[in-house]
Design a protein around this motif. Structure first.
Motif, PDB file in Angstrom:
ATOM      1  N   ALA A 130      -6.234  73.821  26.521  1.00  0.00           N
ATOM      2  CA  ALA A 130      -6.296  75.263  26.739  1.00  0.00           C
ATOM      3  C   ALA A 130      -7.508  75.643  27.582  1.00  0.00           C
ATOM      4  N   LEU A 131      -7.432  76.811  28.206  1.00  0.00           N
ATOM      5  CA  LEU A 131      -8.511  77.371  28.999  1.00  0.00           C
ATOM      6  C   LEU A 131      -9.143  78.501  28.210  1.00  0.00           C
ATOM      7  N   ALA A 132     -10.435  78.399  27.930  1.00  0.00           N
ATOM      8  CA  ALA A 132     -11.134  79.429  27.160  1.00  0.00           C
ATOM      9  C   ALA A 132     -11.345  80.671  28.014  1.00  0.00           C
ATOM     10  N   LEU A 133     -10.977  81.831  27.452  1.00  0.00           N
ATOM     11  CA  LEU A 133     -11.178  83.110  28.130  1.00  0.00           C
ATOM     12  C   LEU A 133     -12.286  83.928  27.499  1.00  0.00           C
ATOM     13  N   GLY A 134     -12.676  83.597  26.301  1.00  0.00           N
ATOM     14  CA  GLY A 134     -13.708  84.325  25.576  1.00  0.00           C
ATOM     15  C   GLY A 134     -13.752  83.811  24.159  1.00  0.00           C
ATOM     16  N   ARG A 135     -14.483  84.496  23.305  1.00  0.00           N
ATOM     17  CA  ARG A 135     -14.594  84.049  21.926  1.00  0.00           C
ATOM     18  C   ARG A 135     -13.227  84.088  21.253  1.00  0.00           C
ATOM     19  N   PRO A 154       3.093  85.915  24.507  1.00  0.00           N
ATOM     20  CA  PRO A 154       3.516  85.514  25.854  1.00  0.00           C
ATOM     21  C   PRO A 154       2.689  86.258  26.905  1.00  0.00           C
ATOM     22  N   CYS A 155       2.455  85.606  28.027  1.00  0.00           N
ATOM     23  CA  CYS A 155       1.630  86.182  29.092  1.00  0.00           C
ATOM     24  C   CYS A 155       2.308  85.871  30.428  1.00  0.00           C
ATOM     25  N   ALA A 156       2.914  86.888  31.044  1.00  0.00           N
ATOM     26  CA  ALA A 156       3.710  86.651  32.245  1.00  0.00           C
ATOM     27  C   ALA A 156       2.855  86.257  33.444  1.00  0.00           C
ATOM     28  N   ASP A 157       1.764  86.966  33.689  1.00  0.00           N
ATOM     29  CA  ASP A 157       0.921  86.723  34.866  1.00  0.00           C
ATOM     30  C   ASP A 157      -0.544  86.849  34.454  1.00  0.00           C
ATOM     31  N   PRO A 158      -1.188  85.737  34.093  1.00  0.00           N
ATOM     32  CA  PRO A 158      -2.553  85.812  33.564  1.00  0.00           C
ATOM     33  C   PRO A 158      -3.544  86.455  34.533  1.00  0.00           C
ATOM     34  N   ALA A 159      -3.370  86.265  35.834  1.00  0.00           N
ATOM     35  CA  ALA A 159      -4.359  86.753  36.795  1.00  0.00           C
ATOM     36  C   ALA A 159      -4.092  88.176  37.258  1.00  0.00           C
ATOM     37  N   GLY A 162      -7.694  92.248  36.135  1.00  0.00           N
ATOM     38  CA  GLY A 162      -8.971  91.874  36.734  1.00  0.00           C
ATOM     39  C   GLY A 162      -9.901  91.153  35.789  1.00  0.00           C
ATOM     40  N   TRP A 163     -10.067  91.668  34.562  1.00  0.00           N
ATOM     41  CA  TRP A 163     -11.015  91.034  33.646  1.00  0.00           C
ATOM     42  C   TRP A 163     -10.561  89.642  33.256  1.00  0.00           C
ATOM     43  N   MET A 164      -9.232  89.464  33.126  1.00  0.00           N
ATOM     44  CA  MET A 164      -8.738  88.137  32.752  1.00  0.00           C
ATOM     45  C   MET A 164      -8.876  87.176  33.934  1.00  0.00           C
ATOM     46  N   ARG A 165      -8.646  87.678  35.133  1.00  0.00           N
ATOM     47  CA  ARG A 165      -8.811  86.835  36.325  1.00  0.00           C
ATOM     48  C   ARG A 165     -10.241  86.314  36.419  1.00  0.00           C
ATOM     49  N   ASP A 166     -11.212  87.183  36.117  1.00  0.00           N
ATOM     50  CA  ASP A 166     -12.617  86.767  36.180  1.00  0.00           C
ATOM     51  C   ASP A 166     -12.969  85.788  35.066  1.00  0.00           C
ATOM     52  N   ARG A 167     -12.237  85.844  33.952  1.00  0.00           N
ATOM     53  CA  ARG A 167     -12.456  84.856  32.884  1.00  0.00           C
ATOM     54  C   ARG A 167     -11.788  83.525  33.235  1.00  0.00           C
ATOM     55  N   ILE A 168     -10.632  83.584  33.883  1.00  0.00           N
ATOM     56  CA  ILE A 168      -9.944  82.355  34.278  1.00  0.00           C
ATOM     57  C   ILE A 168     -10.774  81.579  35.280  1.00  0.00           C
ATOM     58  N   LEU A 169     -11.286  82.282  36.297  1.00  0.00           N
ATOM     59  CA  LEU A 169     -12.096  81.645  37.329  1.00  0.00           C
ATOM     60  C   LEU A 169     -13.133  82.664  37.799  1.00  0.00           C
TER      61      LEU A 169
END
Length: 273
Positions: A130-135, A154-159, A162-169
């Motif tokens: 898994a990819l950690a996004l936060g606590r 379920p998560c259709a488009d993680p990026a 904006g905030w999730m995109r910045d957590r992903i990368l």
């Protein structure tokens, strides 16, 4: 009449300036590209010629080879006075494991995404892969097998957010891909103008810079960012460079190392260490 200045030496100097090299890591890239299989080796003179063209000093090369042998990354043997180097069995295994991520023309994307919220008692230990996004928050490819204490969505488009995109990368990591893309876009890999050794060095420098960026990125992050982010365009550009500058075989590397190309119109020997 002045001979036109070829742009590739400037490009290599820019790569060295913006992406400082670790010599041992460059050697892993060289051996992984030239001699990835069991029984494949690269002679000391050929390795020294490549390293010297990049701007690696002989003493730095010796220290890096010693470190890689000590850490079990490479093996060496001698034939007379000439040393031959190869990835160790574990080095080959690690190279194979990431080969698709480095050389692939596009990131492998899963069929679906899942957001997992872990229970407080689990802390920040992620589920497998898994990819950690936060606590206690993680992104997984498809749905992991977890117990009922986890919240699974379920998560259709993680990026898309904006905030999730910045957590992903994070933006600082995305910046590296953008810098590499900008450098490559300003130069043209005209293989016909290059001596064989110089052609190999250009390939190695592009490949090594790309390899470091990819391996510092979580395997799921590039896929989650989708096909239109700067890293996807950078991957396509790198793939185009590697296609125009095909891998030199170890058989061809030996004569190329003997002919250092001193009569070439330009070389990379002056690129700073």
């Amino acid at each position: 009449m002045n001979t036109p200045q070829h742009p590739l030496p400037d490009m290599l100097a820019e790569l060295r300036d913006q992406f400082p090299l670790k010599v041992w890591s460059v050697l892993v890239t060289i051996l992984g590209d030239f001699a990835p299989g069991k029984g494949d080796t690269l002679s000391g003179p050929a390795l020294a010629a490549l390293a010297g063209r990049i701007g690696i000093r002989p003493e730095a090369l010796r220290v890096a080879l010693y470190r890689l042998r000590k850490d079990g990354w490479i093996d060496s043997r001698r034939e007379g006075r000439v040393a031959h180097y190869a990835l160790s069995a574990s080095g080959r295994a690690e190279t194979r494991e990431v080969q698709g991520r480095i050389y692939g023309s596009e990131a492998v994307r899963p069929s679906g995404w899942t957001l997992v919220i872990a229970p407080p008692e689990q802390g920040d230990v992620p589920p497998p892969a898994a990819l950690a996004l936060g606590r206690q928050m993680f992104l997984c490819a498809q749905e992991p097998r977890l117990d009922e204490r986890h919240l699974i969505l379920p998560c259709a488009d993680p990026a898309a957010t904006g905030w999730m995109r910045d957590r992903i990368l994070p933006p600082a990591q995305r910046d590296g891909f953008e810098r590499l893309l900008n450098i490559l876009a300003r130069a043209t890999p005209d293989a016909g103008m290059l001596a064989p050794l110089d052609r190999a060095v250009v390939r190695i420098m592009v490949l090594h810079t790309w390899r470091r960026l990819v391996l510092r990125t979580h395997p799921l992050a590039e896929a989650a960012m989708g096909p239109d982010w700067v890293g996807a365009h950078c991957r396509a550009e790198v793939a185009a460079w590697l296609e125009r500058l095909p891998r030199m075989s170890t058989r061809d590397a030996e004569p190329a190392a003997r002919d250092r190309g001193d009569r070439d119109e330009w070389s990379f020997t002056g690129v700073p260490h």
